[in-house]
Design a protein around this motif. Structure first.
Motif, PDB file in Angstrom:
ATOM      1  N   PHE A 164      45.215 119.514 -33.443  1.00 45.46           N
ATOM      2  CA  PHE A 164      45.820 119.341 -34.759  1.00 45.46           C
ATOM      3  C   PHE A 164      45.769 120.608 -35.606  1.00 45.46           C
ATOM      4  O   PHE A 164      46.636 120.827 -36.445  1.00 45.46           O
ATOM      5  CB  PHE A 164      45.138 118.201 -35.516  1.00 45.46           C
ATOM      6  CG  PHE A 164      45.834 116.882 -35.363  1.00 45.46           C
ATOM      7  CD1 PHE A 164      47.199 116.769 -35.557  1.00 45.46           C
ATOM      8  CD2 PHE A 164      45.119 115.751 -35.024  1.00 45.46           C
ATOM      9  CE1 PHE A 164      47.847 115.557 -35.411  1.00 45.46           C
ATOM     10  CE2 PHE A 164      45.755 114.524 -34.872  1.00 45.46           C
ATOM     11  CZ  PHE A 164      47.132 114.426 -35.072  1.00 45.46           C
ATOM     12  N   PHE A 167      48.772 122.329 -34.495  1.00 38.45           N
ATOM     13  CA  PHE A 167      49.963 121.534 -34.818  1.00 38.45           C
ATOM     14  C   PHE A 167      50.332 121.672 -36.289  1.00 38.45           C
ATOM     15  O   PHE A 167      51.502 121.797 -36.639  1.00 38.45           O
ATOM     16  CB  PHE A 167      49.689 120.070 -34.468  1.00 38.45           C
ATOM     17  CG  PHE A 167      50.839 119.138 -34.749  1.00 38.45           C
ATOM     18  CD1 PHE A 167      51.890 119.023 -33.855  1.00 38.45           C
ATOM     19  CD2 PHE A 167      50.868 118.367 -35.906  1.00 38.45           C
ATOM     20  CE1 PHE A 167      52.954 118.166 -34.098  1.00 38.45           C
ATOM     21  CE2 PHE A 167      51.922 117.510 -36.156  1.00 38.45           C
ATOM     22  CZ  PHE A 167      52.968 117.401 -35.261  1.00 38.45           C
ATOM     23  N   MET A 168      49.338 121.669 -37.186  1.00 37.00           N
ATOM     24  CA  MET A 168      49.617 121.704 -38.618  1.00 37.00           C
ATOM     25  C   MET A 168      50.188 123.051 -39.054  1.00 37.00           C
ATOM     26  O   MET A 168      50.835 123.130 -40.102  1.00 37.00           O
ATOM     27  CB  MET A 168      48.353 121.389 -39.417  1.00 37.00           C
ATOM     28  CG  MET A 168      47.253 122.405 -39.272  1.00 37.00           C
ATOM     29  SD  MET A 168      45.733 121.911 -40.139  1.00 37.00           S
ATOM     30  CE  MET A 168      46.260 122.050 -41.828  1.00 37.00           C
ATOM     31  N   TYR A 175      53.000 117.059 -40.074  1.00 37.93           N
ATOM     32  CA  TYR A 175      51.575 116.780 -40.209  1.00 37.93           C
ATOM     33  C   TYR A 175      51.247 116.233 -41.601  1.00 37.93           C
ATOM     34  O   TYR A 175      50.542 115.227 -41.741  1.00 37.93           O
ATOM     35  CB  TYR A 175      50.772 118.052 -39.942  1.00 37.93           C
ATOM     36  CG  TYR A 175      49.287 117.857 -40.153  1.00 37.93           C
ATOM     37  CD1 TYR A 175      48.501 117.311 -39.151  1.00 37.93           C
ATOM     38  CD2 TYR A 175      48.697 118.193 -41.365  1.00 37.93           C
ATOM     39  CE1 TYR A 175      47.143 117.106 -39.347  1.00 37.93           C
ATOM     40  CE2 TYR A 175      47.336 117.994 -41.567  1.00 37.93           C
ATOM     41  CZ  TYR A 175      46.573 117.448 -40.560  1.00 37.93           C
ATOM     42  OH  TYR A 175      45.235 117.238 -40.760  1.00 37.93           O
ATOM     43  N   LEU A 184      46.492 109.379 -39.901  1.00 36.02           N
ATOM     44  CA  LEU A 184      45.676 110.173 -38.984  1.00 36.02           C
ATOM     45  C   LEU A 184      44.655 109.329 -38.222  1.00 36.02           C
ATOM     46  O   LEU A 184      44.278 109.659 -37.099  1.00 36.02           O
ATOM     47  CB  LEU A 184      44.967 111.296 -39.727  1.00 36.02           C
ATOM     48  CG  LEU A 184      45.829 112.482 -40.188  1.00 36.02           C
ATOM     49  CD1 LEU A 184      44.947 113.575 -40.768  1.00 36.02           C
ATOM     50  CD2 LEU A 184      46.662 113.037 -39.039  1.00 36.02           C
ATOM     51  N   THR A 187      45.552 108.302 -34.613  1.00 40.09           N
ATOM     52  CA  THR A 187      45.995 109.327 -33.659  1.00 40.09           C
ATOM     53  C   THR A 187      45.005 109.598 -32.540  1.00 40.09           C
ATOM     54  O   THR A 187      45.256 110.455 -31.697  1.00 40.09           O
ATOM     55  CB  THR A 187      46.264 110.651 -34.395  1.00 40.09           C
ATOM     56  OG1 THR A 187      45.054 111.092 -35.014  1.00 40.09           O
ATOM     57  CG2 THR A 187      47.350 110.487 -35.447  1.00 40.09           C
ATOM     58  N   ALA A 196      50.887 112.198 -32.193  1.00 44.98           N
ATOM     59  CA  ALA A 196      51.541 112.425 -33.473  1.00 44.98           C
ATOM     60  C   ALA A 196      52.375 111.176 -33.751  1.00 44.98           C
ATOM     61  O   ALA A 196      52.884 110.542 -32.823  1.00 44.98           O
ATOM     62  CB  ALA A 196      52.425 113.667 -33.418  1.00 44.98           C
ATOM     63  N   TRP A 399      56.661 120.859 -30.577  1.00 49.14           N
ATOM     64  CA  TRP A 399      56.251 120.703 -31.978  1.00 49.14           C
ATOM     65  C   TRP A 399      57.319 121.269 -32.912  1.00 49.14           C
ATOM     66  O   TRP A 399      57.620 120.672 -33.952  1.00 49.14           O
ATOM     67  CB  TRP A 399      54.940 121.452 -32.227  1.00 49.14           C
ATOM     68  CG  TRP A 399      53.751 120.904 -31.511  1.00 49.14           C
ATOM     69  CD1 TRP A 399      53.644 119.715 -30.854  1.00 49.14           C
ATOM     70  CD2 TRP A 399      52.485 121.544 -31.378  1.00 49.14           C
ATOM     71  NE1 TRP A 399      52.400 119.564 -30.319  1.00 49.14           N
ATOM     72  CE2 TRP A 399      51.653 120.686 -30.622  1.00 49.14           C
ATOM     73  CE3 TRP A 399      51.959 122.764 -31.814  1.00 49.14           C
ATOM     74  CZ2 TRP A 399      50.323 120.995 -30.313  1.00 49.14           C
ATOM     75  CZ3 TRP A 399      50.643 123.079 -31.495  1.00 49.14           C
ATOM     76  CH2 TRP A 399      49.843 122.205 -30.758  1.00 49.14           C
ATOM     77  N   GLU A 403      59.341 119.306 -35.886  1.00 47.69           N
ATOM     78  CA  GLU A 403      59.367 119.806 -37.258  1.00 47.69           C
ATOM     79  C   GLU A 403      60.795 120.093 -37.709  1.00 47.69           C
ATOM     80  O   GLU A 403      61.174 119.779 -38.848  1.00 47.69           O
ATOM     81  CB  GLU A 403      58.517 121.083 -37.356  1.00 47.69           C
ATOM     82  CG  GLU A 403      58.516 121.752 -38.721  1.00 47.69           C
ATOM     83  CD  GLU A 403      57.647 121.045 -39.752  1.00 47.69           C
ATOM     84  OE1 GLU A 403      57.562 121.537 -40.890  1.00 47.69           O
ATOM     85  OE2 GLU A 403      57.035 120.000 -39.407  1.00 47.69           O
TER      86      GLU A 403
END
Length: 575
Positions: A164, A167-168, A175, A184, A187, A196, A399, A403
């Motif tokens: 994470f 990922f963030m 996120y 969260l 997850t 996610a 990812w 996004e």
């Protein structure tokens, strides 16, 4: 990312998770769940987390997060994205169409990513993914709605842990939305993070799903609306049959998986929490539980009254839709969309026909033994995991894909299409779908849903009334919008009365599920048909006999593992 930055992010993630646990008021043995957190508490949690995010970002101001920090890959990266193949007529090839090309041009080409789509048979998801894995063709992303399927993939080693803190940085919008929605805590599995989670608006109802029936037929018999209890419905169905309007009013079709046997309205309220945890999940039919018995007893009654097509188990989904359109049954159930083939087909065969929506009501059917319960959706939409065989570059590209689709302008285009082609803007500034559009920009199933569902579960523009209006069938001779809105508020009333049931989610993967699930699904189809078609007097004894065999075939082991996990505090709880 260099080590100091990565270490700082890991420290921040520890603070973030501590904030989440503190905000939920969790005990050491409890699993925090968004379903147990009030709106006020979730808002408080979000404020605290946002403050931590801001502090962390200020401390690492040289890190450019999100799309602004993306650069094209030096070498081309190929990602494989699953997309449901629903085998519906008049839908473009799910792996190669205008919109797959649009994504490649606007996302893939820009970042040196090749986006390939992998068709997944919607009625056979687990076997489809298994087949791909065994062939060495697994997609970069594994995604599904049902927690047990994701748990199964973790158990089988198909998914990699989700980092994470990386990922963030790559997908901050995605996120942050999970943080804001309090997701969260869903997850992780066995203490490790894998998933996610997409957004699901209005999750405590199922407003997009409706039962559509022949109002013109009921009006011939003097009914103003569809009956709201079994005694009256039974009388109505028999009158439809005896009048000669329709030979088999309830129609029928072969079951696919277990989705057809959601037994929520047959359960006893208030729910027993342990029973709910052990038997409440519909992913594996609960043959042997009292609610399942009541459901199948009702199906047996319908069959023996001649209300169901005798060879229903030979009828597939496409034929069932045709049967409704051509007047062979009274009703059909499905998700609403502006352009529905079975609604269009109905009006082609019945230009003067009249349809209506069966309205959900908070009415307890005391004589029939049912309650107005419905399955509330999880607070999240699609659950997304990442292949354990994918490279770091492929996972990062996945990812980025998530996004990019979450950005408002990209999501809007995927959901609504091209202005002047798929839609026009109304006076209220909201899009108005073009009826009967058949140009090169033609969208896939339910307005491209199987592509953008990776980020959100529904088109979300305007009020709930606006959303329903935009999802209602548009090229029909009737406007069903007001009835669909009424059905939503009926579902909301049911939910507020305590009859919207969330399925239990477990924080551990069960070995018995991976061992027995496929066998049990096939066995259930066989046993269900036997129980539906048997003589009514034999139902009780046959049910007990088959339930025992079902338990011995593995369901008993599954229930035992669920009970152990529930008693150990490794599951969600009833609200």
């Amino acid at each position: 990312m260099n080590r100091p930055k990565k270490t700082a992010l890991r420290m921040f993630m520890g603070i973030l998770l501590l904030l989440l646990l503190t905000g939920c008021g969790a005990q050491e043995e409890d699993i925090p769940t968004a379903s147990n957190i009030s709106t006020k508490e979730q808002n408080t949690e979000s404020v605290a987390v946002n403050a931590a995010v801001s502090e962390a970002v200020n401390a690492m101001s040289d890190i450019v997060v999100g799309i602004e920090g993306w650069e094209p890959f030096e070498q081309n990266v190929t990602i494989k994205i699953p997309v449901y193949d629903r085998h519906m007529e008049d839908v473009p090839d799910v792996t190669n169409n205008y919109w797959t090309d649009w994504i490649q041009k606007n996302f893939g080409d820009r970042y040196n990513v090749t986006v390939e789509y992998v068709a997944i048979n919607r009625t056979d998801v687990l076997n489809e993914y298994d087949r791909l894995v065994k062939a060495g063709e697994q997609p970069t992303i594994f995604m599904e709605y049902d927690y047990p399927k994701l748990a199964q993939w973790v158990k089988d080693g198909y998914l990699v842990e989700l980092d994470f803190d990386e990922f963030m940085v790559v997908a901050p919008s995605y996120y942050q939305r999970m943080v804001d929605l309090g997701l969260l805590s869903y997850t992780s599995l066995d203490g490790k993070y894998y998933f996610a989670l997409a957004q699901r608006p209005y999750y405590n109802t199922d407003y997009a799903y409706a039962t559509i029936y022949r109002k013109d037929w009921l009006e011939q018999l003097g009914y103003e609306e569809y009956p709201d209890n079994w005694a009256d419905e039974r009388e109505m169905l028999l009158r439809v049959k005896e009048s000669g309007i329709c030979k088999y009013p309830c129609g029928g079709k072969a079951i696919a998986g277990s989705d057809v046997d959601r037994n929520y309205q047959y359960r006893s309220f208030p729910l027993d929490e342990e029973n709910w945890a052990c038997y409440g999940d519909y992913a594996i039919p609960a043959l042997g539980d009292e609610a399942n018995k009541k459901l199948l007893q009702r199906e047996n009654e319908k069959y023996n009254l001649g209300l169901i097509e005798p060879n229903y188990d030979k009828i597939d989904e496409e034929t069932a839709r045709k049967n409704f359109a051509t007047g062979k049954c009274l009703y059909y159930q499905g998700y609403m969309a502006p352009d529905l083939d079975w609604v269009n087909d109905f009006y082609e065969h019945n230009p003067n026909g009249k349809l209506a929506v069966k309205i959900t009501k908070n009415v307890t059917d005391r004589e029939g033994g049912t309650v107005p319960a419905l399955r509330a959706n999880n607070p999240f939409g699609m659950m997304i995991g990442f292949s354990s065989t994918a490279s770091k570059e492929q996972i990062k590209a996945a990812w980025m894909y998530m996004e990019w689709l979450t950005q408002e302008e990209n999501l809007f285009t995927m959901q609504w299409g091209i202005e002047g082609e798929n839609y026009t803007l109304g006076r209220n500034g909201l899009p108005v779908q073009t009826a009967d559009y058949d140009g090169e920009c033609r969208q896939g199933y339910s307005n491209n849903k199987d592509y953008w569902t990776i980020t959100i579960e529904a088109r979300n523009a305007g009020s709930i009334e606006d959303i329903i209006a935009m999802a209602a069938p548009k090229n029909a001779s009737q406007d069903l919008t007001s009835e669909l809105v009424e059905n939503y508020y009926g579902q909301l009333e049911v939910a507020e009365a305590g009859y919207a049931v969330f399925d239990c989610n477990f924080a551990v993967a069960f070995s018995s599920v991976s061992k027995y699930q496929a066998t049990l699904l096939e066995l259930y189809k066989e046993y269900r048909n036997e129980l539906t078609k048997c003589d009514t007097k034999r139902f009780e004894s046959l049910y007990d006999e088959l339930a025992e065999q079902y338990a011995e075939a593995g369901y008993g082991d599954i229930v035992a593992e669920r009970r152990e996990a529930y008693r150990a505090g490794q599951s969600t709880k009833l609200k």
